[in-house]
Scaffold this motif. Structure first.
Motif, PDB file in Angstrom:
ATOM      1  N   PRO A 176       0.809  -1.223   0.000  1.00  0.00           N
ATOM      2  CA  PRO A 176       0.000   0.000   0.000  1.00  0.00           C
ATOM      3  C   PRO A 176       0.843   1.273   0.000  1.00  0.00           C
ATOM      4  O   PRO A 176       0.465   2.276  -0.624  1.00  0.00           O
ATOM      5  N   PHE A 177       1.988   1.231   0.664  1.00  0.00           N
ATOM      6  CA  PHE A 177       2.900   2.380   0.620  1.00  0.00           C
ATOM      7  C   PHE A 177       3.438   2.574  -0.791  1.00  0.00           C
ATOM      8  O   PHE A 177       3.502   3.709  -1.298  1.00  0.00           O
ATOM      9  N   GLU A 182       3.110   5.415  -6.148  1.00  0.00           N
ATOM     10  CA  GLU A 182       2.865   5.160  -7.564  1.00  0.00           C
ATOM     11  C   GLU A 182       1.457   4.598  -7.742  1.00  0.00           C
ATOM     12  O   GLU A 182       1.286   3.390  -7.943  1.00  0.00           O
ATOM     13  N   PRO A 183       0.443   5.426  -7.680  1.00  0.00           N
ATOM     14  CA  PRO A 183      -0.937   4.913  -7.785  1.00  0.00           C
ATOM     15  C   PRO A 183      -1.219   4.187  -9.092  1.00  0.00           C
ATOM     16  O   PRO A 183      -2.128   3.358  -9.144  1.00  0.00           O
ATOM     17  N   GLY A 184      -0.450   4.472 -10.111  1.00  0.00           N
ATOM     18  CA  GLY A 184      -0.691   3.838 -11.400  1.00  0.00           C
ATOM     19  C   GLY A 184       0.068   2.546 -11.618  1.00  0.00           C
ATOM     20  O   GLY A 184       0.014   1.983 -12.721  1.00  0.00           O
ATOM     21  N   ASN A 217       8.777  -2.410  -6.167  1.00  0.00           N
ATOM     22  CA  ASN A 217       9.350  -1.981  -4.890  1.00  0.00           C
ATOM     23  C   ASN A 217       9.968  -0.592  -5.029  1.00  0.00           C
ATOM     24  O   ASN A 217      10.951  -0.419  -5.751  1.00  0.00           O
ATOM     25  N   PRO A 218       9.431   0.409  -4.338  1.00  0.00           N
ATOM     26  CA  PRO A 218       9.941   1.770  -4.534  1.00  0.00           C
ATOM     27  C   PRO A 218      11.406   1.936  -4.155  1.00  0.00           C
ATOM     28  O   PRO A 218      12.093   2.799  -4.722  1.00  0.00           O
ATOM     29  N   ALA A 230       7.717  11.512  -6.627  1.00  0.00           N
ATOM     30  CA  ALA A 230       6.957  11.332  -5.387  1.00  0.00           C
ATOM     31  C   ALA A 230       7.831  11.595  -4.169  1.00  0.00           C
ATOM     32  O   ALA A 230       7.379  12.192  -3.182  1.00  0.00           O
ATOM     33  N   ILE A 231       9.089  11.160  -4.232  1.00  0.00           N
ATOM     34  CA  ILE A 231      10.014  11.420  -3.125  1.00  0.00           C
ATOM     35  C   ILE A 231      10.310  12.912  -3.038  1.00  0.00           C
ATOM     36  O   ILE A 231      10.280  13.511  -1.951  1.00  0.00           O
ATOM     37  N   GLU A 232      10.590  13.525  -4.168  1.00  0.00           N
ATOM     38  CA  GLU A 232      10.919  14.955  -4.175  1.00  0.00           C
ATOM     39  C   GLU A 232       9.754  15.778  -3.640  1.00  0.00           C
ATOM     40  O   GLU A 232       9.960  16.784  -2.945  1.00  0.00           O
TER      41      GLU A 232
END
Length: 256
Positions: A176-177, A182-184, A217-218, A230-232
């Motif tokens: 979920p994280f 990355e919702p897509g 895996n992010p 997303a991190i930035e």
């Protein structure tokens, strides 16, 4: 003896692994001695070796009993000896000859100073360095900057066809994280659904390959524009430094 590979869950989400080949056998991270002994008994083997991916007690808690009762030889990294001192320090080793078992050692400090991965028969046993959908935290003797170097260096260099076998099943907590970042990412969404289906059916999740893990895996995707952005957005100023992005991502995950 033919090749044997099996795993068992203990506590809520830990895994102990059994490797056997050619008459010899080893456990990886036998944190619960009863579960480890039961696993070996199911296959009719008597392991002579224990491998620790790191020294934390939830992974090593059964080893003292197994050594006392069976005389197993314990191998692990000496940098984690404050938690559990191994009989044999693997810090200078790239390969282990455990009777007829041949196991590669990959040094991946960060979660702890002495964290290692073991490679055997097309499988990577990553302990608490790399999980399904995430990576280990550094709150119990670790260093996020060192972990970042391990993820971007030796972990990134591992062959993509290896099956990923971590020390815990955290898929339903981690994915979920990943999707929040990355919702897509539809592959991450399907992996989460598959993990939920497996739990509902009383089954263990299927181990992905590292190539499959790199798509969801992010912590393995800080170079991907969607993850980088997303991190930035949550930690401005790290976009140009992959290691800083990993450190920032670990901090974001800790507070998520």
């Amino acid at each position: 003896m033919s090749l044997i590979f099996d795993r068992r869950r203990y506590r809520k989400d830990n895994y102990v692994y059994l490797l056997a080949e050619g008459g010899d056998a080893a456990w990886i991270d036998p944190g619960d001695p009863e579960v480890a002994l039961g696993l070996a008994g199911e296959h009719g083997v008597r392991p002579r070796f224990v491998l620790h991916t790191h020294g934390h007690p939830d992974h090593t808690g059964g080893t003292a009993r197994l050594r006392a009762e069976l005389g197993v030889r314990v191998l692990g990294h000496g940098a984690d000896a404050a938690w559990f001192a191994p009989d044999e320090d693997v810090s200078s080793r790239a390969e282990l000859a455990l009777g007829t078992l041949r196991v590669e050692v990959v040094h991946v400090p960060g979660h702890t100073p002495g964290s290692v991965c073991y490679l055997w028969q097309g499988r990577a046993f990553t302990g608490d360095t790399l999980f399904w959908g995430g990576c280990g935290n550094c709150r119990n003797g670790g260093d996020p900057a060192v972990l970042a170097r391990s993820l971007l260096g030796p972990v990134a260099s591992l062959p993509g066809g290896l099956a990923l076998h971590p020390g815990h099943d955290y898929a339903e907590a981690n994915l979920p994280f990943a999707l929040a970042l990355e919702p897509g990412n539809e592959e991450a969404r399907e992996r989460l659904q598959a993990a939920r289906r497996a739990r509902a059916a009383g089954l263990e999740p299927e181990a992905p390959t590292l190539d499959e893990e790199r798509r969801v895996n992010p912590f393995l995707r800080v170079h991907v524009p969607s993850v980088r952005d997303a991190i930035e957005g949550r930690a401005p100023g790290v976009a140009d430094d992959p290691a800083a992005r990993v450190v920032a991502l670990r901090r974001i995950r800790d507070s998520w």
